[in-house]
Enzyme design. Structure first.
Site, PDB file in Angstrom:
ATOM      1  N   CYS A  69       6.931  -5.004  15.496  1.00  0.00           N
ATOM      2  CA  CYS A  69       6.626  -3.953  16.467  1.00  0.00           C
ATOM      3  C   CYS A  69       5.198  -4.141  16.973  1.00  0.00           C
ATOM      4  O   CYS A  69       4.268  -4.302  16.197  1.00  0.00           O
ATOM      5  CB  CYS A  69       6.797  -2.572  15.840  1.00  0.00           C
ATOM      6  SG  CYS A  69       8.498  -2.202  15.362  1.00  0.00           S
TER       7      CYS A  69
ATOM      8  N   CYS B 298       3.792   8.440   1.010  1.00  0.00           N
ATOM      9  CA  CYS B 298       4.353   7.437   1.914  1.00  0.00           C
ATOM     10  C   CYS B 298       4.484   6.128   1.145  1.00  0.00           C
ATOM     11  O   CYS B 298       3.485   5.555   0.711  1.00  0.00           O
ATOM     12  CB  CYS B 298       3.440   7.275   3.124  1.00  0.00           C
ATOM     13  SG  CYS B 298       3.940   5.962   4.256  1.00  0.00           S
TER      14      CYS B 298
ATOM     15  N   LEU C 274      11.064   5.823  17.697  1.00  0.00           N
ATOM     16  CA  LEU C 274      11.618   5.648  19.044  1.00  0.00           C
ATOM     17  C   LEU C 274      10.609   4.979  19.975  1.00  0.00           C
ATOM     18  O   LEU C 274      10.847   3.882  20.470  1.00  0.00           O
ATOM     19  CB  LEU C 274      12.040   7.012  19.591  1.00  0.00           C
ATOM     20  CG  LEU C 274      12.839   6.991  20.890  1.00  0.00           C
ATOM     21  CD1 LEU C 274      14.166   6.281  20.712  1.00  0.00           C
ATOM     22  CD2 LEU C 274      13.044   8.415  21.403  1.00  0.00           C
ATOM     23  N   HIS C 275       9.542   5.661  20.323  1.00  0.00           N
ATOM     24  CA  HIS C 275       8.367   5.097  20.988  1.00  0.00           C
ATOM     25  C   HIS C 275       8.541   4.696  22.442  1.00  0.00           C
ATOM     26  O   HIS C 275       7.565   4.254  23.069  1.00  0.00           O
ATOM     27  CB  HIS C 275       7.817   3.896  20.206  1.00  0.00           C
ATOM     28  CG  HIS C 275       7.631   4.160  18.746  1.00  0.00           C
ATOM     29  ND1 HIS C 275       6.879   5.215  18.277  1.00  0.00           N
ATOM     30  CD2 HIS C 275       8.128   3.529  17.649  1.00  0.00           C
ATOM     31  CE1 HIS C 275       6.899   5.205  16.943  1.00  0.00           C
ATOM     32  NE2 HIS C 275       7.651   4.201  16.542  1.00  0.00           N
TER      33      HIS C 275
ATOM     34  N   GLY D 104       7.183  -2.085   5.885  1.00  0.00           N
ATOM     35  CA  GLY D 104       8.545  -2.589   5.926  1.00  0.00           C
ATOM     36  C   GLY D 104       9.534  -1.663   6.598  1.00  0.00           C
ATOM     37  O   GLY D 104       9.252  -0.511   6.914  1.00  0.00           O
TER      38      GLY D 104
ATOM     39  N   GLU E 173       0.828  -1.195   0.000  1.00  0.00           N
ATOM     40  CA  GLU E 173       0.000   0.000   0.000  1.00  0.00           C
ATOM     41  C   GLU E 173       0.865   1.249   0.000  1.00  0.00           C
ATOM     42  O   GLU E 173       1.946   1.282   0.595  1.00  0.00           O
ATOM     43  CB  GLU E 173      -0.964  -0.003   1.183  1.00  0.00           C
ATOM     44  CG  GLU E 173      -2.059  -1.033   0.999  1.00  0.00           C
ATOM     45  CD  GLU E 173      -3.193  -0.900   1.996  1.00  0.00           C
ATOM     46  OE1 GLU E 173      -4.303  -1.338   1.663  1.00  0.00           O
ATOM     47  OE2 GLU E 173      -2.968  -0.377   3.099  1.00  0.00           O
TER      48      GLU E 173
ATOM     49  N   SER F 138      12.740   6.435   7.316  1.00  0.00           N
ATOM     50  CA  SER F 138      12.417   6.127   8.707  1.00  0.00           C
ATOM     51  C   SER F 138      12.900   4.725   9.058  1.00  0.00           C
ATOM     52  O   SER F 138      12.773   3.795   8.256  1.00  0.00           O
ATOM     53  CB  SER F 138      10.900   6.219   8.928  1.00  0.00           C
ATOM     54  OG  SER F 138      10.565   5.859  10.250  1.00  0.00           O
TER      55      SER F 138
END
Length: 369
Positions: free
Chosen positions: A133, A122, A231-232, A176, A109, A208
């Site tokens: 993740c 994107c 990062l998160h 990905g 997509e 990214s």
């Protein structure tokens, strides 16, 4: 999963090869080599790049500044491989999402996000993702394979054919992990920046990564594009849980790589931080984030969590998000809250899907926009 196992998994299941060469994925050096092998002058590469990427032409017979004999030879030895448009969805906010079928039955997509001053595309670099993740549906969809450079660039060709000059920025934030498909991503970047192709400046391209540390340094040496870090979390304990690659490349190594990244003057690294209720959104974690990023030219992008059916998390409250952002701002950091775009068509961050047309399985992107 060790670092070596992760990289090997990221390289598995190549697309079909053999037969005519797909010219869409060849950068200028690759096209020049292709024409040299045909006994043609290298300037033919420039001509064909302009036809393919600036005029959107796929038929060699329409490339009228090439001789008839050369056009015939190209028809035998080359091709322009384009994805099959399986679906197009348009959001109420103007976002467009395409499901693009690949030659082997996989699909990816691609999302276009229009804004007043720019239009951002994107794009995906893998069919699925191996990094699992936990805040993203890709962890539940699995990994199919890396995309070839031509499959990456074809997403841009298709989007440009629909939105034209509104496309101004490219972000590798779709399905990905780009740095696990490094060579193909780098070739795609070369095409995006080439004046005979898309002519994008380095400021308009962002890669990214969730933290493939060795490749961060390599990216900095090879191309001066923008870097974004998913990062998160602000502790290894939390990040180990929600971003498993942190067990291989913990925060200390990741942030050292960011400090060493050769940023162009005046640019910042973007740190993406998805806001998960009760997991990573406390005032104490906001204050710790300030300390972690000390000395790094940084911009923090706070991302309200976008749910998906298998999700084990909830979105932080608006109050918690605002409080987190205000703590960062009060301490002198650049911080913004990302407004979800395209969530009514499942095109927001963490919601991208690609379906295998034969098996019906689902792989879902890591970042989205």
């Amino acid at each position: 999963m060790t670092a070596t196992e992760t990289v090997q998994q990221g390289r598995s299941r190549r697309p079909p090869t053999g037969g005519p060469v797909n010219l869409v994925g060849l950068d200028r050096a690759g096209l020049e080599a292709f024409f040299a092998e045909m006994g043609e002058k290298r300037f033919r590469a420039r001509q064909v790049m302009q036809w393919l990427h600036q005029r959107g032409v796929s038929d060699f017979e329409a490339m009228t500044d090439l001789g008839k004999a050369l056009r015939a030879r190209l028809g035998e030895q080359a091709r322009v491989l384009e994805p099959e448009v399986l679906s197009e969805q348009r959001s109420a906010d103007g976002t467009i999402k395409w499901l693009l079928g690949l030659e082997d039955g996989n699909a990816v997509e691609t999302v276009f996000i229009p804004e007043e001053d720019r239009g951002t595309l994107c794009i995906s670099s893998q069919a699925g993702c191996p990094l699992d993740c936990k805040f993203c549906a890709t962890g539940y969809g699995g990994f199919q394979r890396n995309l070839a450079a031509g499959e990456i660039v074809s997403q841009v060709r298709h989007a440009q054919s629909v939105v034209g000059d509104r496309l101004t920025n490219i972000v590798f934030m779709g399905m990905g992990e780009p740095l696990l498909n490094y060579d193909a991503v780098l070739r795609a970047i070369h095409l995006l920046m080439d004046d005979c192709a898309y002519g994008l400046s380095r400021r308009r391209i962002t890669v990214s990564t969730v933290g493939v540390v060795p490749k961060i340094a390599e990216l900095g040496r090879d191309t001066p594009v923008n870097l974004a870090i998913s990062l998160h979390a602000v502790t290894d304990e939390v990040r180990d849980r929600i971003v498993p690659i942190n067990r291989t490349y913990p925060l200390e190594r990741l942030l050292r790589a960011c400090r060493d990244y050769p940023l162009p003057r005046g640019r910042r690294i973007t740190f993406e931080y998805v806001m998960l209720d009760g997991v990573n959104d406390s005032p104490a974690e906001a204050r710790r984030l300030v300390g972690l990023l000390d000395g790094i030219p940084a911009k923090v992008n706070l991302i309200p969590f976008n749910p998906f059916p298998q999700a084990e998390f909830q979105r932080s409250s608006q109050e918690a998000i605002d409080r987190f952002r205000d703590i960062l701002l009060e301490r002198g950091m650049v911080a913004v809250t990302r407004t979800p775009r395209g969530d009514d068509i499942d095109a927001a961050c963490g919601q991208l899907q690609g379906r295998n047309r034969d098996a019906g399985d689902v792989s879902v992107g890591t970042e989205g926009v």
